[in-house]
Scaffold this motif. Structure first.
Motif, PDB file in Angstrom:
ATOM      1  N   LEU A 170       0.059  -3.649   3.688  1.00  0.00           N
ATOM      2  CA  LEU A 170       1.083  -3.014   2.862  1.00  0.00           C
ATOM      3  C   LEU A 170       2.321  -2.663   3.680  1.00  0.00           C
ATOM      4  O   LEU A 170       3.428  -2.587   3.139  1.00  0.00           O
ATOM      5  CB  LEU A 170       0.516  -1.749   2.215  1.00  0.00           C
ATOM      6  N   GLN A 171       2.140  -2.473   4.981  1.00  0.00           N
ATOM      7  CA  GLN A 171       3.261  -2.155   5.863  1.00  0.00           C
ATOM      8  C   GLN A 171       3.936  -3.398   6.430  1.00  0.00           C
ATOM      9  O   GLN A 171       4.974  -3.309   7.084  1.00  0.00           O
ATOM     10  CB  GLN A 171       2.773  -1.297   7.038  1.00  0.00           C
ATOM     11  N   PRO A 225      -4.046   2.111  13.867  1.00  0.00           N
ATOM     12  CA  PRO A 225      -4.738   2.029  12.580  1.00  0.00           C
ATOM     13  C   PRO A 225      -6.154   1.446  12.639  1.00  0.00           C
ATOM     14  O   PRO A 225      -7.066   1.973  11.997  1.00  0.00           O
ATOM     15  CB  PRO A 225      -3.805   1.141  11.745  1.00  0.00           C
ATOM     16  N   PHE A 280      -3.944  -1.149   4.831  1.00  0.00           N
ATOM     17  CA  PHE A 280      -2.739  -0.383   5.158  1.00  0.00           C
ATOM     18  C   PHE A 280      -1.731  -1.229   5.925  1.00  0.00           C
ATOM     19  O   PHE A 280      -0.537  -1.247   5.606  1.00  0.00           O
ATOM     20  CB  PHE A 280      -3.124   0.853   5.980  1.00  0.00           C
ATOM     21  N   SER A 282       2.245  -8.983   3.180  1.00  0.00           N
ATOM     22  CA  SER A 282       2.517  -8.536   4.544  1.00  0.00           C
ATOM     23  C   SER A 282       3.489  -9.473   5.254  1.00  0.00           C
ATOM     24  O   SER A 282       4.456  -9.029   5.891  1.00  0.00           O
ATOM     25  CB  SER A 282       1.203  -8.450   5.330  1.00  0.00           C
ATOM     26  N   ARG A 338       3.716  -1.874  -4.276  1.00  0.00           N
ATOM     27  CA  ARG A 338       4.417  -2.172  -3.022  1.00  0.00           C
ATOM     28  C   ARG A 338       5.431  -3.291  -3.236  1.00  0.00           C
ATOM     29  O   ARG A 338       6.574  -3.208  -2.746  1.00  0.00           O
ATOM     30  CB  ARG A 338       3.400  -2.571  -1.945  1.00  0.00           C
ATOM     31  N   ALA A 341      -7.196   4.055   3.951  1.00  0.00           N
ATOM     32  CA  ALA A 341      -5.936   3.422   3.565  1.00  0.00           C
ATOM     33  C   ALA A 341      -4.985   4.418   2.925  1.00  0.00           C
ATOM     34  O   ALA A 341      -3.768   4.393   3.185  1.00  0.00           O
ATOM     35  CB  ALA A 341      -6.217   2.257   2.609  1.00  0.00           C
ATOM     36  N   ARG A 384       4.260   9.438  -4.236  1.00  0.00           N
ATOM     37  CA  ARG A 384       3.085   9.882  -3.484  1.00  0.00           C
ATOM     38  C   ARG A 384       1.934  10.228  -4.430  1.00  0.00           C
ATOM     39  O   ARG A 384       0.779   9.875  -4.168  1.00  0.00           O
ATOM     40  CB  ARG A 384       3.441  11.089  -2.607  1.00  0.00           C
ATOM     41  N   TYR A 402      -1.362   5.159   4.550  1.00  0.00           N
ATOM     42  CA  TYR A 402      -0.235   4.585   3.807  1.00  0.00           C
ATOM     43  C   TYR A 402       0.598   5.643   3.096  1.00  0.00           C
ATOM     44  O   TYR A 402       1.833   5.615   3.150  1.00  0.00           O
ATOM     45  CB  TYR A 402      -0.756   3.573   2.790  1.00  0.00           C
ATOM     46  N   THR A 419      -2.829  -9.717  -0.128  1.00  0.00           N
ATOM     47  CA  THR A 419      -2.362  -8.710   0.834  1.00  0.00           C
ATOM     48  C   THR A 419      -1.638  -9.366   2.006  1.00  0.00           C
ATOM     49  O   THR A 419      -0.583  -8.885   2.451  1.00  0.00           O
ATOM     50  CB  THR A 419      -3.561  -7.888   1.356  1.00  0.00           C
TER      51      THR A 419
END
Length: 606
Positions: A393-394, A332, A390, A589, A205, A271, A224, A275, A585
């Motif tokens: 990571l977003q 989520p 998730f 983020s 990421r 996740a 993917r 994701y 993480t």
């Protein structure tokens, strides 16, 4: 009395011989020294091959060099470590304790895998130079040196796992050899390796916000697939904690198995689907099945060691994919909690059918209620953590108070379930009367048994198991026989079990919280100063804690405070690694959120 060949084991029961300790230390220092020189030469431009390697790999993969090199390292190191780990478990199950760390061939694969894992993290740390800031969440080390936070995480996980190796030797010197997967230092080895896979996902990421000099980008379809494989690797890493059940030699109550399966499944599958997108959960489960299937074939059929099986997880993956067709996918945290509930209930039913087909001991009624009471809360907590991963990571993590509440709550739920599962009892004034019939040969002695357990009401109608287990005697590694009930308190063998030689053979009973055993045959052990427990034609023996038989080499006379302190230190270190994963993480983020906010402001100004 039945007479069988004797085998007095003289293999050391404590730490490794000092020559092996010194040899490993010197080898580690030499390798570390070489790596430090390479890192220094790279950062001072005295060599360029390391930089060129990153550019070439990054150009082919469409990622920065500080991502491409670690990914290549981890892809090989974790597979090698997994083969070594499962080979090591099978060797201990089939042959017993080691003569030393260098006497076990599986240890070489584990050491390589863990050291390569540490190198993978450090390569991401040392690769950026000349003030380059890798990604958007880099950590400043010196004035002109920045490192990706995920690289530091991977290196920390690798170092944590590596430290477990020498600490394991210290542990053996103090407490004797604990021939169980759940020894504290063993958990360090597998825990560090397992959590490093989360670091790789975070690294990829971070790499999306960096560039390689070729200016290439990884195709979306390839990204993917790579991410699905990465989440599958995380599933593998989290699933190894139940390996004793996979080998049919679990030394803890069966209620742990459904809980461990659900906990390992929910986080990566939730996740992955959120994701990566449609099909990612199934892709992760398929990668798990393919990898574990190949490793099982290699360990069993190529190396000729103890056979093992593994959970299915495919049913759980399908449940998550189906859940994603609902509107919950846009919420989520709710999606994670409901996904955990589904896997903890419906997924457990699917695994119940699978264990009945391939595992040596299916889940009886004895574990259903307590197993679900442990499994469902842990699965929901795991689902919430998967959703948080998730969101991290977003770049969309909720408020810190919410994140902390979920993380702390999850740790407490898992701790409570684990404490409940570990609580087992041994009945007082209880024993087993056994009549053995010799059905083997002089070269391969074996017996059939008739068993009467007293008191008569000790075992209810649906015990977790009443079995005879023989292990550590050579091929085929582990022999188990689920006894046939012939009366209220009587059982009979359904197949011969080996005795004699170096086999350790015992009757095992698990019913509710009762977890106890009766030795049938134990060989003389000179290193332990232990006499043979003979397999007489008929005898009556009291129930004792299974651990005293299965972990015969362990020292039970060490002061309780030393045991408690040692376990506490390992626990704190493990929580620190988990906390480090959460911090990494969160840092990524926040950086993504800030980056997107800056982009929005720039668009407004334009």
């Amino acid at each position: 009395m039945l007479k069988f060949a004797e085998a007095a084991d003289t293999t050391p029961t404590g730490g490794a011989a000092l020559d092996q300790v010194f040899g490993l230390t010197i080898a580690a220092m030499i390798v570390t020294g070489i790596l430090l020189v390479i890192a220094w030469q790279h950062r001072t431009h005295r060599i360029e091959w390391f930089n060129n390697l990153g550019e070439r790999l990054g150009g082919n993969l469409g990622t920065p060099g500080w991502v491409a090199i670690p990914v290549a390292f981890v892809a090989t190191s974790l597979v090698v470590a997994l083969v070594g780990f499962l080979w090591d478990v099978s060797l201990h199950a089939g042959r017993g304790r080691d003569a030393g760390p260098l006497a076990n061939p599986a240890h070489y694969l584990i050491l390589y895998g863990l050291f390569a894992l540490f190198i993978a993290g450090m390569s991401a740390v040392v690769y950026p130079r000349d003030g380059e800031k890798p990604g958007i969440a880099s950590v400043r080390i010196t004035r002109h040196w920045y490192a990706p936070v995920s690289g530091l995480l991977i290196a920390s996980c690798g170092l944590y796992a590596l430290i477990g190796f020498p600490l394991d030797d210290v542990w053996h010197r103090i407490f004797g050899q604990d021939v169980t997967l759940w020894g504290p230092t063993h958990l360090m080895l597998i825990g560090g390796a397992g959590l490093s896979t989360a670091g790789i996902i975070i690294l990829q990421r971070e790499g999306e916000f960096g560039r390689n000099k070729a200016g290439t980008r990884m195709p979306q379809w390839l990204s993917r697939i790579q991410l699905s494989v990465a989440f599958g690797a995380l599933l593998i890493g989290l699933s190894v904690f139940q390996a004793e059940f996979d080998f049919g030699i679990a030394q803890f109550r069966m209620v742990f198995q459904p809980m461990l399966i659900a906990a390992a499944a929910v986080l990566p599958l939730v996740a992955a689907r959120l994701y990566v997108g449609r099909g990612a959960a199934i892709g992760a489960a398929m990668f798990f099945l393919l990898t574990r299937g190949v490793v099982s074939f290699v360990v069993t059929d190529v190396f000729g060691e103890a056979h093992h099986v593994f959970p299915l997880y495919l049913g759980s993956a399908i449940l998550i994919e189906l859940l994603a067709f609902t509107s919950l996918k846009d919420k989520p945290l709710v999606f994670g909690a409901v996904g955990g509930l589904l896997i903890g209930t419906v997924g457990s039913v699917i695994e119940l059918a699978w264990t009945g087909l391939v595992f040596q001991f299916p889940w009886p009624q004895d574990v259903w209620v307590e197993g679900l009471l442990m499994t469902v809360p842990v699965a929901v907590a795991s689902g919430l953590c998967g959703a948080l991963f998730f969101l991290g990571l977003q770049g969309k993590l909720p408020a810190r108070s919410t994140c902390r509440a979920i993380m702390v709550g999850s740790v407490l739920v898992i701790a409570a379930a684990t404490a409940n599962g570990l609580y087992a009892t041994v009945p007082k004034d209880a024993g087993a009367t056994m009549t053995l019939a010799d059905v083997g040969t002089e070269a391969k002695p074996a017996v059939m048994a008739k068993v009467t357990i007293e008191p008569a009401d000790l075992v209810d109608a649906h015990p977790a198991w009443v079995q005879i287990t023989a292990w550590q005697g050579g091929a085929p590694g582990v022999v188990t026989d689920r006894l046939e009930r012939t009366g209220p308190n009587t059982w009979e063998s359904t197949k011969p079990v080996p005795v004699g030689g170096s086999w350790k053979t015992l009757l095992r009973v698990q019913d509710g919280r009762t977890l106890a055993g009766v030795p049938i045959f134990l060989p003389a052990d000179a290193a332990l100063d232990a006499k043979e427990v003979p397999a007489s034609a008929g005898f009556t023996r009291d129930f004792v804690p299974e651990i005293e038989i299965l972990q015969r080499e362990r020292k039970f006379d060490a002061p309780a405070w030393i045991w408690g302190l040692a376990n506490f230190i390992v626990l704190m270190c493990s929580l620190a690694v988990i906390g480090g994963t959460a911090v990494a993480t969160a840092r990524v983020s926040r950086s993504i959120a800030a980056h997107e906010s800056d982009d929005e402001e720039a668009k407004v100004k334009v």
